[in-house]
Design a protein around this motif. Sequence first.
Motif, PDB file in Angstrom:
ATOM      1  N   LEU A  27      85.686  44.045 143.854  1.00 23.22           N
ATOM      2  CA  LEU A  27      84.249  44.174 143.920  1.00 23.22           C
ATOM      3  C   LEU A  27      84.033  44.923 145.349  1.00 23.22           C
ATOM      4  O   LEU A  27      83.262  45.877 145.459  1.00 23.22           O
ATOM      5  N   GLU A  28      84.742  44.473 146.385  1.00 25.85           N
ATOM      6  CA  GLU A  28      84.771  45.240 147.870  1.00 25.85           C
ATOM      7  C   GLU A  28      84.991  46.819 147.574  1.00 25.85           C
ATOM      8  O   GLU A  28      84.216  47.633 148.164  1.00 25.85           O
ATOM      9  N   THR A  29      86.006  47.086 146.946  1.00 30.29           N
ATOM     10  CA  THR A  29      86.413  48.457 146.627  1.00 30.29           C
ATOM     11  C   THR A  29      85.282  49.186 145.878  1.00 30.29           C
ATOM     12  O   THR A  29      84.891  50.424 146.257  1.00 30.29           O
ATOM     13  N   LYS A  30      84.943  48.437 145.022  1.00 29.87           N
ATOM     14  CA  LYS A  30      83.555  49.244 144.133  1.00 29.87           C
ATOM     15  C   LYS A  30      82.328  49.280 145.039  1.00 29.87           C
ATOM     16  O   LYS A  30      81.819  50.310 144.788  1.00 29.87           O
ATOM     17  N   LEU A  31      81.991  48.293 145.641  1.00 31.22           N
ATOM     18  CA  LEU A  31      80.962  48.674 146.632  1.00 31.22           C
ATOM     19  C   LEU A  31      81.035  49.563 147.790  1.00 31.22           C
ATOM     20  O   LEU A  31      80.120  50.468 147.846  1.00 31.22           O
ATOM     21  N   ARG A  32      82.133  49.534 148.172  1.00 34.03           N
ATOM     22  CA  ARG A  32      82.388  50.830 149.268  1.00 34.03           C
ATOM     23  C   ARG A  32      82.253  52.188 148.569  1.00 34.03           C
ATOM     24  O   ARG A  32      81.612  53.053 148.774  1.00 34.03           O
ATOM     25  N   HIS A  33      82.767  52.269 147.203  1.00 33.51           N
ATOM     26  CA  HIS A  33      82.783  53.551 146.554  1.00 33.51           C
ATOM     27  C   HIS A  33      81.249  53.703 145.984  1.00 33.51           C
ATOM     28  O   HIS A  33      80.830  54.921 146.149  1.00 33.51           O
ATOM     29  N   ALA A  34      80.602  52.799 145.730  1.00 31.99           N
ATOM     30  CA  ALA A  34      79.300  52.881 145.365  1.00 31.99           C
ATOM     31  C   ALA A  34      78.260  53.435 146.389  1.00 31.99           C
ATOM     32  O   ALA A  34      77.507  54.345 146.302  1.00 31.99           O
ATOM     33  N   ILE A  35      78.520  53.050 147.739  1.00 32.60           N
ATOM     34  CA  ILE A  35      78.039  53.378 149.029  1.00 32.60           C
ATOM     35  C   ILE A  35      78.004  54.979 149.210  1.00 32.60           C
ATOM     36  O   ILE A  35      77.211  55.567 149.158  1.00 32.60           O
ATOM     37  N   LYS A  36      79.354  55.038 148.823  1.00 34.33           N
ATOM     38  CA  LYS A  36      79.636  56.588 149.090  1.00 34.33           C
ATOM     39  C   LYS A  36      79.273  57.592 148.201  1.00 34.33           C
ATOM     40  O   LYS A  36      78.421  58.740 148.470  1.00 34.33           O
ATOM     41  N   GLN A  37      79.235  57.150 147.006  1.00 30.74           N
ATOM     42  CA  GLN A  37      78.835  57.752 145.850  1.00 30.74           C
ATOM     43  C   GLN A  37      77.396  57.735 145.454  1.00 30.74           C
ATOM     44  O   GLN A  37      77.008  58.257 144.352  1.00 30.74           O
ATOM     45  N   ASP A  38      76.456  57.361 146.133  1.00 30.76           N
ATOM     46  CA  ASP A  38      75.093  57.084 145.979  1.00 30.76           C
ATOM     47  C   ASP A  38      74.793  56.209 144.458  1.00 30.76           C
ATOM     48  O   ASP A  38      74.142  56.614 143.784  1.00 30.76           O
ATOM     49  N   GLU A  39      75.723  55.305 144.172  1.00 37.94           N
ATOM     50  CA  GLU A  39      75.534  54.930 142.860  1.00 37.94           C
ATOM     51  C   GLU A  39      74.494  53.466 143.224  1.00 37.94           C
ATOM     52  O   GLU A  39      74.190  52.696 142.376  1.00 37.94           O
ATOM     53  N   ILE A  40      74.032  53.215 144.385  1.00 42.17           N
ATOM     54  CA  ILE A  40      72.977  52.267 144.673  1.00 42.17           C
ATOM     55  C   ILE A  40      71.868  53.033 144.924  1.00 42.17           C
ATOM     56  O   ILE A  40      71.685  54.332 145.435  1.00 42.17           O
ATOM     57  N   GLN A  41      70.847  52.617 144.685  1.00 46.76           N
ATOM     58  CA  GLN A  41      69.390  53.345 144.882  1.00 46.76           C
ATOM     59  C   GLN A  41      68.351  52.175 145.100  1.00 46.76           C
ATOM     60  O   GLN A  41      68.393  51.137 145.019  1.00 46.76           O
ATOM     61  N   LEU A  42      67.219  52.868 145.370  1.00 45.74           N
ATOM     62  CA  LEU A  42      66.283  51.863 146.055  1.00 45.74           C
ATOM     63  C   LEU A  42      64.877  52.039 144.892  1.00 45.74           C
ATOM     64  O   LEU A  42      64.730  52.975 144.401  1.00 45.74           O
ATOM     65  N   TYR A  43      64.452  50.931 144.591  1.00 46.14           N
ATOM     66  CA  TYR A  43      63.489  50.752 143.764  1.00 46.14           C
ATOM     67  C   TYR A  43      62.140  50.377 144.623  1.00 46.14           C
ATOM     68  O   TYR A  43      62.352  49.971 145.800  1.00 46.14           O
ATOM     69  N   TYR A  44      61.151  50.521 144.041  1.00 46.42           N
ATOM     70  CA  TYR A  44      59.756  50.496 144.875  1.00 46.42           C
ATOM     71  C   TYR A  44      58.760  49.525 144.221  1.00 46.42           C
ATOM     72  O   TYR A  44      58.434  49.806 142.901  1.00 46.42           O
ATOM     73  N   GLN A  45      58.253  48.622 145.032  1.00 48.97           N
ATOM     74  CA  GLN A  45      57.256  47.568 144.097  1.00 48.97           C
ATOM     75  C   GLN A  45      55.741  47.719 145.165  1.00 48.97           C
ATOM     76  O   GLN A  45      55.931  47.492 146.380  1.00 48.97           O
ATOM     77  N   PRO A  46      54.781  47.870 144.406  1.00 45.71           N
ATOM     78  CA  PRO A  46      53.623  48.002 144.954  1.00 45.71           C
ATOM     79  C   PRO A  46      53.018  46.562 145.573  1.00 45.71           C
ATOM     80  O   PRO A  46      53.365  45.625 145.102  1.00 45.71           O
ATOM     81  N   LYS A  47      52.497  46.831 146.655  1.00 48.21           N
ATOM     82  CA  LYS A  47      51.723  45.811 147.415  1.00 48.21           C
ATOM     83  C   LYS A  47      50.360  45.872 147.469  1.00 48.21           C
ATOM     84  O   LYS A  47      49.883  47.021 147.935  1.00 48.21           O
ATOM     85  N   ILE A  48      49.406  45.035 147.075  1.00 46.68           N
ATOM     86  CA  ILE A  48      47.932  45.359 146.824  1.00 46.68           C
ATOM     87  C   ILE A  48      47.068  44.507 147.865  1.00 46.68           C
ATOM     88  O   ILE A  48      47.309  43.374 148.164  1.00 46.68           O
ATOM     89  N   ASP A  49      46.330  45.318 148.439  1.00 42.55           N
ATOM     90  CA  ASP A  49      45.174  44.681 149.314  1.00 42.55           C
ATOM     91  C   ASP A  49      44.259  43.795 148.517  1.00 42.55           C
ATOM     92  O   ASP A  49      43.365  44.635 147.755  1.00 42.55           O
ATOM     93  N   GLN A 101      61.877  58.700 152.163  1.00 38.58           N
ATOM     94  CA  GLN A 101      61.129  58.827 151.032  1.00 38.58           C
ATOM     95  C   GLN A 101      59.451  58.397 151.467  1.00 38.58           C
ATOM     96  O   GLN A 101      58.564  59.202 151.064  1.00 38.58           O
ATOM     97  N   MET A 102      59.595  57.489 152.417  1.00 43.04           N
ATOM     98  CA  MET A 102      57.955  57.158 152.774  1.00 43.04           C
ATOM     99  C   MET A 102      57.402  58.540 153.546  1.00 43.04           C
ATOM    100  O   MET A 102      56.013  58.487 153.380  1.00 43.04           O
ATOM    101  N   LYS A 103      58.250  58.900 154.158  1.00 45.44           N
ATOM    102  CA  LYS A 103      57.628  60.045 155.063  1.00 45.44           C
ATOM    103  C   LYS A 103      57.076  61.068 154.016  1.00 45.44           C
ATOM    104  O   LYS A 103      56.201  61.704 154.341  1.00 45.44           O
ATOM    105  N   LYS A 104      57.873  61.259 153.128  1.00 47.44           N
ATOM    106  CA  LYS A 104      57.583  62.260 152.062  1.00 47.44           C
ATOM    107  C   LYS A 104      56.120  61.678 151.357  1.00 47.44           C
ATOM    108  O   LYS A 104      55.419  62.832 151.277  1.00 47.44           O
ATOM    109  N   TRP A 105      56.014  60.866 151.222  1.00 47.00           N
ATOM    110  CA  TRP A 105      54.917  60.085 150.501  1.00 47.00           C
ATOM    111  C   TRP A 105      53.700  60.296 151.247  1.00 47.00           C
ATOM    112  O   TRP A 105      52.514  60.491 150.988  1.00 47.00           O
ATOM    113  N   LEU A 106      54.064  60.162 152.706  1.00 49.21           N
ATOM    114  CA  LEU A 106      52.898  59.932 153.683  1.00 49.21           C
ATOM    115  C   LEU A 106      52.100  61.415 153.637  1.00 49.21           C
ATOM    116  O   LEU A 106      50.958  61.799 153.658  1.00 49.21           O
ATOM    117  N   ASP A 107      53.223  62.537 153.803  1.00 51.11           N
ATOM    118  CA  ASP A 107      52.853  63.870 154.006  1.00 51.11           C
ATOM    119  C   ASP A 107      52.117  64.310 152.587  1.00 51.11           C
ATOM    120  O   ASP A 107      51.389  65.192 152.507  1.00 51.11           O
TER     121      ASP A 107
END
Length: 282
Positions: A27-49, A101-107
């Motif tokens: 698992l450690e090897t896989k995780l190291r690999h995932a970080i290098k190969q961009d196999e992890i990504q970010l999802y975004y969940q909205p927050k409402i006022d 990503q946030m800077k892009k969205w702000l712009d």
Amino acid sequence: EAKKNRASNYIQYENTMNSTHNQFLLLETKLRHAIKQDEIQLYYQPKIDLKTNQLNGMEALIRWYDKDYGFISPAKFIPFAEECGLISSIGEWTLKRACKQMKKWLDEYGFDIRISVNISPIHLKERNFVHNLRSVLQDTGLPAKNLELEITEMSLMHQTEELIETFNQIKALGVLIAIDDFGTGYSSLSYLKQFPIDVLKIDQSFIHGLKTGLSNVAMVTAIIKLAHALSMQVVAEGVETEDELYIIRENLCDFAQGYYFSKPLPTDEFSAKLHELYVSRI
Ligand code: C2E
Ligand code: MG
Ligand code: MG
Ligand code: MG
């Protein structure tokens, strides 16, 4: 006979130990690999006022898709990453990616909202954490006021002078601080006075129980009052139903997040949502 049994038990025990150890290494090897190969990504969940019913921000949530194991939940691999020493690299990656990503969205949309990033206490305690945070803001051009760090209440169990100092330095940059999973940390509330905190996020276990449990309503009401008395804002996490929304709104909760509004979405889908909200209406 007894001796033989003991021996075979021992061998069995050894085997389990080995296979657990091997799995850990794999698992450690896989995780190291995932970080290098961009196999992890970010999802975004909205927050409402809840006052304006407008988008107030979004939380970045990490996702790991492995081709053998499939989808691995952060609730599983974040504690693992903390154990095997990979959490700070993951945290650095996440901060950079989210701020960029946030800077892009702000712009693109010209709004003035906040992105929230979860930070592990182990990463937070790294000596160069604040230095790196400052660099990420400089490199990405994201204004500090558009970034909020989420730190679980559990992380504050061992309050130290160093940790308070780190919080103060983060605040001095202009970055906001939210306490995540509030109400589940088994922590003495005295930290609320000692740490500079902007936001309390009520843990979803209180929100899910709102309809059935009167005691949960009492808890949520009390947390909102406490936060406001201390000049903090409050987010209700895990809002799934109209009823839950009604109760937190009645009690003057500031913000809400949950499947009722949206699940966490991958970047392109979240962008499409922003486009719908901020462009096509004009
Ligand atoms: P969290 O920060 O408290 O995030 C909220 C979790 O609740 C997320 O799970 C989110 O997808 C889920 N959620 C949101 N709305 C609802 C709802 O209405 N109902 C239900 N049942 N769940 C809802 P997720 O994404 O699986 O993340 C789990 C935990 O993993 C997070 O809890 C956070 O502690 C950790 N985590 C996630 N991403 C990161 C990261 O980038 N860094 C660090 N250090 N930890 C992370
Ligand atoms: Mg969070
Ligand atoms: Mg939470
Ligand atoms: Mg959580």
